[in-house]
Enzyme design. Structure first.
Site, PDB file in Angstrom:
ATOM      1  N   ARG A  43     -13.150   5.402  -5.645  1.00 10.90           N
ATOM      2  CA  ARG A  43     -11.951   6.170  -4.897  1.00 10.90           C
ATOM      3  C   ARG A  43     -11.587   7.357  -5.611  1.00 10.90           C
ATOM      4  O   ARG A  43     -11.221   7.995  -4.603  1.00 10.90           O
ATOM      5  CB  ARG A  43     -10.867   5.019  -4.993  1.00 10.90           C
ATOM      6  N   ASP A 152       6.317  -1.234   0.922  1.00  8.78           N
ATOM      7  CA  ASP A 152       4.995  -1.185   0.241  1.00  8.78           C
ATOM      8  C   ASP A 152       4.802   0.427  -0.245  1.00  8.78           C
ATOM      9  O   ASP A 152       5.669   1.282   0.072  1.00  8.78           O
ATOM     10  CB  ASP A 152       4.018  -1.171   1.213  1.00  8.78           C
TER      11      ASP A 152
END
Length: 289
Positions: A43, A152
């Protein structure tokens, strides 16, 4: 070929990994151990390439000193894993409508407000499952003002939740009559949730270990915080648990994932065993913790 050559030039060293891990932990409370090394490196390299940085060092310097936090948010979105489906661990929703809410309303005035917080929201399956359960299975739903909040740290999944488009796998556990009532089927693998349900949930970006994000949440009666704390270390878990404790009304309940235990994190909550689930409760003043 060009992208392949760039991938070969990009390498995350052990020192780079440790620098990044400490930085990301300070910003999010999420701890990556060596078992997540491949995932983190992959990532990171994707974000280095996406930003056009020459290497980890130049990327990391720009990340640390950016003022708006735009790339940090992109990185958080890339590093958080979101996989869920409707009616996951439904026994806790059963406990909500059969037991928890019935205790909560004993302390409410007629027509009073009930607040339920789902964190992490992921792509919305959990808060929408809560809404459907309330509408279908709680007889007192019309007698109280119910607010469903969902949060979130990943802004990408929050956007996805508000779009409300789901795969056949995601809706596979829903009873057929609920699927027909609350979704429109766009094609064989796309189901669009009712906009009335979308409007019923208040979505927000929240870092559970950041006091400036959580202090706005108060008088919460039920929290669903499932399979989030497993990504934190002991200190971050305590910080998150204390933030949720502060956000809750006395007598409120919190549901964790099936492999999680609040008693290993903090003594602030009392365990409560109901017929369908074990949950944790914020003591009412005068109760013994």
């Amino acid at each position: 070929m060009k992208a392949t050559a760039l991938n070969r030039r990009q390498e995350i060293t052990d020192a780079d990994f440790l620098k990044f891990r400490d930085f990301f932990y300070r910003k999010t409370g999420i701890h990556f151990d060596e078992g997540k090394r491949y995932f983190v490196d992959k990532r990171l390299i994707e974000r280095i390439e996406a930003t056009g940085a020459d290497d980890f060092r130049s990327y990391f310097i720009a990340l640390r000193f950016e003022t708006k936090g735009t790339e940090l948010q992109q990185l958080v979105n890339a590093m958080t894993v979101n996989e869920t489906y409707f009616f996951r661990e439904a026994y806790q929703f059963d406990c909500m409508v059969k037991d928890m809410l019935n205790e909560i309303v004993k302390r409410k005035r007629p027509g009073g407000r009930i607040r339920i917080w789902s964190i992490p929201s992921s792509t919305g399956e959990e808060p929408y499952s809560i809404a459907i359960y309330l509408l279908e299975r709680w007889p007192l739903i019309d007698q109280y003002e119910v607010e469903i909040l969902s949060s979130d740290i990943d802004t990408t999944v929050l956007e996805s939740a508000q779009r409300g488009v789901y795969s056949a796998r995601s809706v596979g556990q829903l009873p057929p009559e609920y699927l027909a009532r609350y979704f429109k089927q766009r094609n064989a693998n796309e189901f669009v949730i009712s906009r009335d349900l979308v409007a019923a949930v208040d979505f927000s970006r929240v870092n559970l270990t950041d006091a400036s994000d959580t202090r706005a949440f108060r008088d919460i009666d039920i929290i669903f915080c499932r399979n989030l704390l497993i990504y934190f270390d002991d200190l971050s878990r305590r910080v998150a648990a204390e933030a949720m404790y502060d956000a809750m009304s006395p007598g409120g309940f919190i549901c964790l994932g099936h492999s999680e235990s609040m008693s290993r994190i903090t003594p602030l909550f009392q365990p409560r065993r109901f017929a369908d689930a074990m949950v944790h409760q914020k003591p009412i003043k005068g109760d013994r913790a």
